[in-house]
Design a protein around this motif. Sequence first.
Motif, PDB file in Angstrom:
ATOM      1  N   ARG A 341       0.273 -18.455  26.778  1.00  0.00           N
ATOM      2  CA  ARG A 341       1.562 -19.060  27.064  1.00  0.00           C
ATOM      3  C   ARG A 341       2.142 -18.633  28.401  1.00  0.00           C
ATOM      4  NH1 ARG A 341       1.122 -23.270  23.919  1.00  0.00           N
ATOM      5  NH2 ARG A 341       1.080 -22.792  21.678  1.00  0.00           N
ATOM      6  N   ASP A 342       1.608 -17.560  28.980  1.00  0.00           N
ATOM      7  CA  ASP A 342       2.145 -17.064  30.245  1.00  0.00           C
ATOM      8  C   ASP A 342       1.771 -18.048  31.360  1.00  0.00           C
ATOM      9  OD1 ASP A 342       2.764 -15.786  32.601  1.00  0.00           O
ATOM     10  OD2 ASP A 342       1.968 -13.836  31.989  1.00  0.00           O
ATOM     11  N   ALA A 348      -3.219 -18.757  37.256  1.00  0.00           N
ATOM     12  CA  ALA A 348      -4.262 -17.911  37.842  1.00  0.00           C
ATOM     13  C   ALA A 348      -5.648 -18.337  37.366  1.00  0.00           C
ATOM     14  CB  ALA A 348      -4.009 -16.450  37.499  1.00  0.00           C
ATOM     15  N   ALA A 349      -5.743 -18.713  36.094  1.00  0.00           N
ATOM     16  CA  ALA A 349      -7.030 -19.152  35.573  1.00  0.00           C
ATOM     17  C   ALA A 349      -7.483 -20.437  36.267  1.00  0.00           C
ATOM     18  CB  ALA A 349      -6.946 -19.365  34.073  1.00  0.00           C
ATOM     19  N   LEU A 350      -6.535 -21.346  36.486  1.00  0.00           N
ATOM     20  CA  LEU A 350      -6.871 -22.585  37.186  1.00  0.00           C
ATOM     21  C   LEU A 350      -7.287 -22.301  38.629  1.00  0.00           C
ATOM     22  CD1 LEU A 350      -4.052 -24.919  35.861  1.00  0.00           C
ATOM     23  CD2 LEU A 350      -6.499 -25.170  35.432  1.00  0.00           C
ATOM     24  N   ASP A 376      -3.901  -7.974  41.463  1.00  0.00           N
ATOM     25  CA  ASP A 376      -4.948  -7.126  40.896  1.00  0.00           C
ATOM     26  C   ASP A 376      -4.952  -7.212  39.372  1.00  0.00           C
ATOM     27  OD1 ASP A 376      -5.561  -6.354  43.439  1.00  0.00           O
ATOM     28  OD2 ASP A 376      -4.488  -4.446  43.338  1.00  0.00           O
ATOM     29  N   ALA A 377      -3.753  -7.184  38.780  1.00  0.00           N
ATOM     30  CA  ALA A 377      -3.654  -7.262  37.322  1.00  0.00           C
ATOM     31  C   ALA A 377      -4.135  -8.606  36.804  1.00  0.00           C
ATOM     32  CB  ALA A 377      -2.210  -7.000  36.887  1.00  0.00           C
ATOM     33  N   LEU A 378      -3.794  -9.679  37.518  1.00  0.00           N
ATOM     34  CA  LEU A 378      -4.254 -11.004  37.107  1.00  0.00           C
ATOM     35  C   LEU A 378      -5.772 -11.109  37.181  1.00  0.00           C
ATOM     36  CD1 LEU A 378      -1.611 -13.325  38.814  1.00  0.00           C
ATOM     37  CD2 LEU A 378      -1.996 -13.074  36.356  1.00  0.00           C
ATOM     38  N   PHE A 379      -6.336 -10.537  38.225  1.00  0.00           N
ATOM     39  CA  PHE A 379      -7.793 -10.600  38.373  1.00  0.00           C
ATOM     40  C   PHE A 379      -8.472  -9.810  37.256  1.00  0.00           C
ATOM     41  CE2 PHE A 379     -11.838  -9.166  40.304  1.00  0.00           C
ATOM     42  CZ  PHE A 379     -12.405 -10.415  40.526  1.00  0.00           C
TER      43      PHE A 379
END
Length: 801
Positions: A341-342, A348-350, A376-379
């Motif tokens: 839901r975030d 970021a995934a797209l 960095d956290a998203l990766f």
Amino acid sequence: MGPTRPSMQELIGRRRRAGFVGRIGERAAFRGNFGVPAEDERHRFLFHVHGDAGVGKTRLVRELEQIAREAGALTAYVDESVAGVPEAMTAMTRQFAAQGRRFKDLERLLAAHRERRHEAAAALAPGAAEDREGPSAGSLAVARAAQAGLGMIPVAGAFAAALDTDGLAHGADRLRARFRSQEDAQLVLSPEQVLTPVLLSELAGAADAVPWIVLLLDTYERTGPFLDPWLHDVMTTDRYGALPADVVVVTSGQHPFDTARWGSFADFMTDLPLGPFTEEEARGLLADKGVRDEPVVAEVLRLTGGLPVLVSTLAESGPVGPGDVGDPSATAVDRFLKWERDPVRRAAALAGALPRRLDEDAFRSAVDGSGDQAADALFAWLRGMPFVSERGGRLQYHDVVRAPMLRLQRLRSPGAWTERHTRLAEAYGGRRARAGADLRPDEPWADEGWRELRLGETYHLLCARPRAALAGTLADLVTACGYGDDAVRPWVRVLAEAGEDTDAEALRTWGADLAAALADGGLAGLLRLLLGRARGDEPWRATAWALRADALARDGAPGPALEDYDHALALDPALVRAHRGRAVTLGGTGDYAGALAGLDRVLELEPDNAWNVVLRGEHHRLARHHAEAVADLSEGIARDPAGEFAWASRGAAHERHGDLDAALADFDRALALKPDYAWALARRARVWRGLGDQARRLADLDRALTLQPDWAWGRCERGDALRVNGRDGEALADYDRALELDPGYASAYASRGASLSGLGRHEEALADLDRALALNPGYPWALETRERVRQRLADRALPPT
């Protein structure tokens, strides 16, 4: 000490394996095969896993690898991260070493292959005068230049006759004679011929220590075009030697087993077709992930169609109730990220789907170009998603997931699509420029890392503006042709991938047609297609004509090659590659006057390249212009004292002129620079012959043939040395082998005839001498020897007095 605690990787692997569901029959068939001896007709040597993307082929193959290891097998896994057979062998040796089995001889040869290929590619570039290690498969002009001087294996036509007046063999090995040594030539032009027998020998040694060896070749739809012909030869023929019977091969790809190539081998393999999970298997996976609520399970089954990668992706998101399923008409991307839901993570995934290969730098550029902790956290979160896997040390989205993510972004916002790909192209271009800053001007295209960054840049340019970027991409493709098939394949692939990802039919067609041309006709076929579709104003056309001429000359077609060189020079009269290639091709036909005129022009255009001077000196030597040859070769040595070829060539010139002391000094210097220089050893043997030192003559020839056992000229030379020492029986073995390697070798027939006569087998001797003279009617020594044999036969027929 207590028992060793398992590593984190081992614990993760155990947990993942514990969650493996389905494919019970496939696993049982593979496991049971280890209980059947190789000699038993029920034993299978090959398992072929195949099915559509997303059905779990890679996961099953990894499971089969673990089953093999439980049976005590030594295993190696290869996927599309390799671009050719040598890279596949490199991946195997690293994995074998990690399991405690070093393939040291193969590792040494693979390191030499990489070194020779790099050095040869660097020597190709105009102005590269310092690297004399030998040309690459793509730098065919320089490769053919080396042919003139290396003479270490038989080559064809009048060129061969000029290399050595007593009949340096001609024939199938002409290409390899263009390098300093046959092994150098094969390591660059046909590395499988050198590497594969060593691999099989190493496997045989390993088979004595382990019960089974299992080779797993994944993503075969990409690796099969170059691995499948090689694997077929290894498993079904003795071309490279014997493959231990305890080797089991697993191939895995989207396409079914190729019965057209493998034919009757189907009786010795097991076909493992994979489809989507059955409902029972999908439910088992969901239950293992804690997803048991029936409405949620039903929605997952509906959305995924049982495709394992999608079932796993949705299961990892952990839906807890039917309300989490959302709109049943959601797009495919919503299905992959339905329970995330975030919005930041979803975006970021797209964005992470945009690069072909995902790393942290590319991810930051795709997201927003920032390098803060949030990125960095998203990766870190993204790389933990089930649809992101590591292959060949790089992260990739699964194709089934990435494709709809790309479609969504392209269709939802064409402007944002163009902007993001433009930003990624600029980022890759910057990285490429920084990587090239540490390279010489002639080195970037020879550097695999630089080429990979250039490919990334090109892909994003094609995605941003397909039509505008196509011309530049084709120009780069032509440049890549100068560095061999391994450099070209990724360039062809990037066109096809960009065509699919942008739905650009022109790119898709180019990619498919180029791949077919490369598979059917090699580099010459690919360049033929490019030139056939050229409009007439492309700046790369002259280079393309010259490269195609290189390929034709390499394949033994000097006439068509010369026509193509003329096409190249008509477009660009100052193209050094074309002048040099044309000159060497003329030399290959025996037209030394034309070759030398062409090399004079090369030196006018490129006077500072020491190799050009050496090359002209070598052609003067072949034309028997002694003073000119020594002058040019001496100048080449003065410019580049580390070039062993120039020393050896000058030594050969001195030996032919009768200056044996000078020849010996030059050959000694060449061998000090390169101790395993087989041609220099064999030519120094001629010096020992002139000095009357038969022991050293034989010693040098023995060493040369240890280095190059399949060298027809070397075999004939040693046969002659044995014959003059009265060892005709031993000489016959060398002559026989020389004629196996080159059935058109006139000198070997004549020499074998002399040895047969020496053994009293005059009728056989006469047949060989007749054959030698049929091949070379003006061969004086053969004529004289035949007359002596006829006289012996006549004397034997006379009645006793």
